[in-house]
Design a protein around this motif. Structure first.
Motif, short mmCIF file in Angstrom:
data_model
loop_
_atom_site.label_atom_id
_atom_site.label_comp_id
_atom_site.label_asym_id
_atom_site.label_seq_id
_atom_site.Cartn_x
_atom_site.Cartn_y
_atom_site.Cartn_z
N PRO A 468 -5.67 19.54 -55.92
CA PRO A 468 -5.28 19.37 -57.29
C PRO A 468 -6.81 18.96 -58.08
CG PRO A 468 -4.57 17.37 -56.34
CD PRO A 468 -5.11 18.39 -54.88
N PRO A 469 -6.74 19.55 -59.49
CA PRO A 469 -7.99 19.29 -60.31
C PRO A 469 -7.92 17.56 -60.34
CG PRO A 469 -6.58 20.75 -61.05
CD PRO A 469 -5.74 20.16 -60.08
N ARG A 470 -9.28 17.12 -60.68
CA ARG A 470 -9.58 15.71 -61.03
C ARG A 470 -9.07 15.46 -62.20
NH1 ARG A 470 -14.50 17.47 -59.58
NH2 ARG A 470 -15.26 17.58 -61.66
N THR A 471 -8.93 16.25 -63.20
CA THR A 471 -7.93 15.95 -64.45
C THR A 471 -6.58 15.90 -64.19
OG1 THR A 471 -9.79 17.27 -65.81
CG2 THR A 471 -7.64 16.80 -66.97
N PRO A 472 -5.87 14.79 -64.61
CA PRO A 472 -4.38 14.79 -64.26
C PRO A 472 -3.93 15.58 -65.06
CG PRO A 472 -5.62 12.49 -64.89
CD PRO A 472 -6.33 13.70 -65.41
N VAL A 473 -2.91 16.75 -64.23
CA VAL A 473 -2.05 17.25 -65.05
C VAL A 473 -0.59 17.75 -63.99
CG1 VAL A 473 -3.12 19.23 -64.05
CG2 VAL A 473 -1.65 19.56 -65.84
N LEU A 474 0.58 17.17 -64.27
CA LEU A 474 1.68 17.43 -63.70
C LEU A 474 2.39 18.36 -63.99
CD1 LEU A 474 2.98 13.68 -63.97
CD2 LEU A 474 1.55 14.63 -61.97
N LEU A 475 2.96 19.33 -62.73
CA LEU A 475 3.58 20.40 -62.91
C LEU A 475 4.53 20.14 -64.07
CD1 LEU A 475 3.82 23.18 -61.91
CD2 LEU A 475 5.33 22.49 -60.32
N SER A 476 5.70 19.16 -63.74
CA SER A 476 6.63 19.04 -64.63
C SER A 476 6.41 18.86 -66.19
CB SER A 476 7.49 17.68 -64.19
OG SER A 476 6.41 16.71 -64.20
N GLU A 477 5.19 18.45 -66.38
CA GLU A 477 4.81 18.35 -67.80
C GLU A 477 3.73 19.46 -68.20
OE1 GLU A 477 3.07 14.39 -67.88
OE2 GLU A 477 4.96 13.67 -67.22
N LEU A 478 3.45 20.41 -67.54
CA LEU A 478 2.62 21.60 -67.72
C LEU A 478 2.73 22.18 -69.02
CD1 LEU A 478 -0.01 22.76 -66.58
CD2 LEU A 478 1.59 24.52 -65.49
N SER A 479 4.15 22.47 -69.36
CA SER A 479 4.34 23.39 -70.69
C SER A 479 4.28 22.40 -71.81
CB SER A 479 5.82 24.06 -70.51
OG SER A 479 6.88 22.77 -70.38
N GLN A 480 4.19 20.94 -71.73
CA GLN A 480 4.11 20.18 -72.90
C GLN A 480 2.45 19.91 -73.13
OE1 GLN A 480 6.96 19.46 -70.76
NE2 GLN A 480 8.03 20.74 -72.15
#
Length: 576
Positions: A468-480
């Protein structure tokens, strides 16, 4: 799917297909069959990366022909790999075959390898034209057949399984669908075609029970394979038929294995009677041990259910209101965030992404290239690793295996061969839970995705670590997630600083960043003329877009440059 030899048998008997003037109807289209047929049967380039503009024009003409005949198309696309793994041996074999065909094309010989963006262009044109479409979670045949049965309309495809499905609206084979030559008056245009239903075939064999046609397909073998004992049964059938006095097939010469099998089956009044005879034959002539004589009958009955289309179609909900209603509880899409599940059903999420999510396995499609060099898919490995990382990471930011993922991780640590070793048709299961997967991750063993790619002229399995990238990004919140955050993640994966892209117009930054990534990662280094051609095509696309009426950023171009841009556009257009 496809039943070996069935197309040749049906098309060789003029009594099975009827002429049809097709118009003013719904039409369920097997999207995968259509784009293969359109691309391969109209002389489009296969050797140099794809003639996508010509393909888009061809597809547009096809859709216009349907509209002229008042035919409403509904396109259904295959999705990812069947989670049961029943078809995986067939898929792996086809992938190996495509590697060799791609090599043939690279040497100027014949081959049928679909250029890699054909499906993407197909979906793009359908979306632009407002054609209803859906991408299934796995193979689409069963869903297509259920939908067509419920709507009582025909199916357009090139798949021999549709000679087996009992479709009241019939099956239109693509090779007989004469859409390039419309007939009739302007207000009553029609497309000449040939039309098939199971009625004619079953009548030809003395009123054959339709379920016996399903049994014929399963014994003969389809893309899901056939039970191991089926070949033994086929060897015994001639003996068994003679022992029964030949039934209705007595005295008729068998011109093919399909016909011989149908003649034999026509002597039974029901599937139950035929399966009982299968058990008897296998017990007496197949050397079965006591207690195992019914095993083949059970396997055949289970396989026949793939042709049972009496269930109501889940696709009706989608086409009536855009609601995702996928078949079964194990399709995986139901576990994706709603935004991604919806995107997958729209065809905007590639099947390979769903495969990585559901199966932790991805098949990389062969391309026409120099097979003495490394696979071109290696240049995008870092991008895929980031995608796998985003897909498989948990809410705590650590990567979690799904189903078999933890086992893959453990196997990658001890050098084991991974999945697919249990024999044909084996359903993949895993005793590992998500908690155990997290435990493996905590111990420092990476979570991996199985990738199948070319190595020279062979198909090779590789275990690729999810990162996963170092920048935090969650799949469940990707669209928001804010656009700036998503772009930041993308540029991080592409290893480019946003500050370096500031001189580039915003709408061109992703293209420039991807080009830079490609130049760094690809091996060998591209020759200068190739890079110049790529830049020139980007310039041509930009000035062409700027000079189209009503484009979205024409106002941003200073008026003093418009005349110069038109001159550049004219000069470049003359060199196409």
């Amino acid at each position: 799917m496809g039943v070996q030899g069935l197309t040749t048998f049906v098309e060789g008997n003029r009594n099975f297909l009827q002429d049809l003037r097709f118009r003013d109807s719904r039409l369920v289209i097997d999207g995968s069959s259509l784009y293969y047929r359109l691309y391969f049967n109209h002389g489009l380039d296969r050797q140099h990366g794809g003639d996508y503009d010509a393909f888009a024009c061809l597809l547009t003409r096809f859709l216009s022909a349907l509209a002229a005949c008042k035919i409403q198309p509904y396109v259904v696309l295959d999705g990812g790999i069947d989670p049961s793994d029943k078809k995986f041996p067939t898929l792996r074999s086809r992938l190996q075959s495509k590697i060799r065909e791609a090599d043939n094309l690279s040497r100027g010989r014949n081959g049928s390898v679909l250029p890699i963006l054909t499906r993407h262009v197909f979906i793009h044109v359908l979306t632009q034209r407002g054609v209803p479409l859906v991408q299934c979670s796995a193979e689409a045949d069963w869903e297509i057949a259920c939908l067509a049965r419920q709507w009582n309309c025909p199916v357009l495809t090139n798949d021999s399984d549709f000679y087996v499905f009992d479709l009241p609206g019939g099956y239109l084979p693509l090779q007989y669908f004469q859409w390039t030559n419309l007939n009739g008056k302007a207000c009553q245009r029609y497309i000449s075609s040939r039309f098939y239903t199971t009625n004619n075939l079953c009548r030809w064999f003395g009123g054959l029970d339709r379920e016996l046609l399903h049994l014929c397909a399963v014994i003969n073998g389809n893309d899901y394979g056939a039970p191991m004992e089926a070949e033994t049964l086929l060897d015994l059938i001639d003996v068994g038929a003679s022992g029964r006095g030949g039934g209705r097939g007595k005295g008729r010469a068998s011109s093919s294995r399909i016909e011989g099998l149908l003649i034999w089956l026509s002597s039974f009044s029901s599937v139950a009677e035929a399966l009982k005879e299968v058990s008897r034959l296998m017990c007496e002539g197949g050397g079965n041990k006591k207690g195992q004589k019914d095993e083949l009958s059970s396997q055949l009955w289970a396989a026949m259910q793939e042709y049972n289309i009496k269930a109501r179609s889940s696709l009706v909900h989608w086409f009536s209101g855009g609601k995702v209603a996928q078949r079964g509880n194990t399709c995986g899409l139901t576990q994706l965030p709603d935004c991604l599940s919806f995107a997958a059903a729209q065809g905007q999420l590639a099947p390979a992404v769903v495969d990585a999510w559901v199966m932790q396995r991805v098949l990389l499609m062969p391309q026409v290239e120099n097979n003495r060099l490394a696979s071109s898919h290696l240049s995008s490995k870092a991008i895929r690793q980031a995608i796998y990382g985003i897909l498989l990471q948990g809410q705590d930011g650590t990567v979690h295996g799904r189903d078999g993922g933890a086992r893959l991780a453990a196997e990658s640590g001890r050098g084991s061969g991974g999945r697919g070793r249990g024999g044909r048709g084996q359903v993949h299961t895993s005793a590992w839970s998500k908690g155990q997967a997290a435990s493996v991750q905590a111990q420092g063993t990476p979570i991996c995705v199985e990738e199948y790619d070319r190595l020279d002229l062979s198909l090779k399995k590789n275990l690729v670590e999810a990162q996963p990238p170092r920048t935090p990004v969650l799949l469940s919140e990707l669209s928001q997630a804010p656009v700036a955050l998503r772009l930041g993640v993308l540029f991080e994966v592409l290893a480019v600083k946003e500050s370096a892209l500031e001189p580039v117009p915003p709408h061109q930054r992703v293209g420039v960043a991807v080009t830079g990534f490609w130049l760094r990662e690809v091996t060998p280094t591209p020759p200068q003329p190739l890079v110049q051609a790529l830049v020139l095509s980007m310039v041509y696309g930009e000035v062409s877009f700027n000079n189209q009426p009503g484009n979205s950023h024409q106002h941003a171009v200073p008026r003093m440059n418009w005349a110069a841009e038109r001159q550049v556009l004219s000069a470049l257009g003359g060199k196409r």
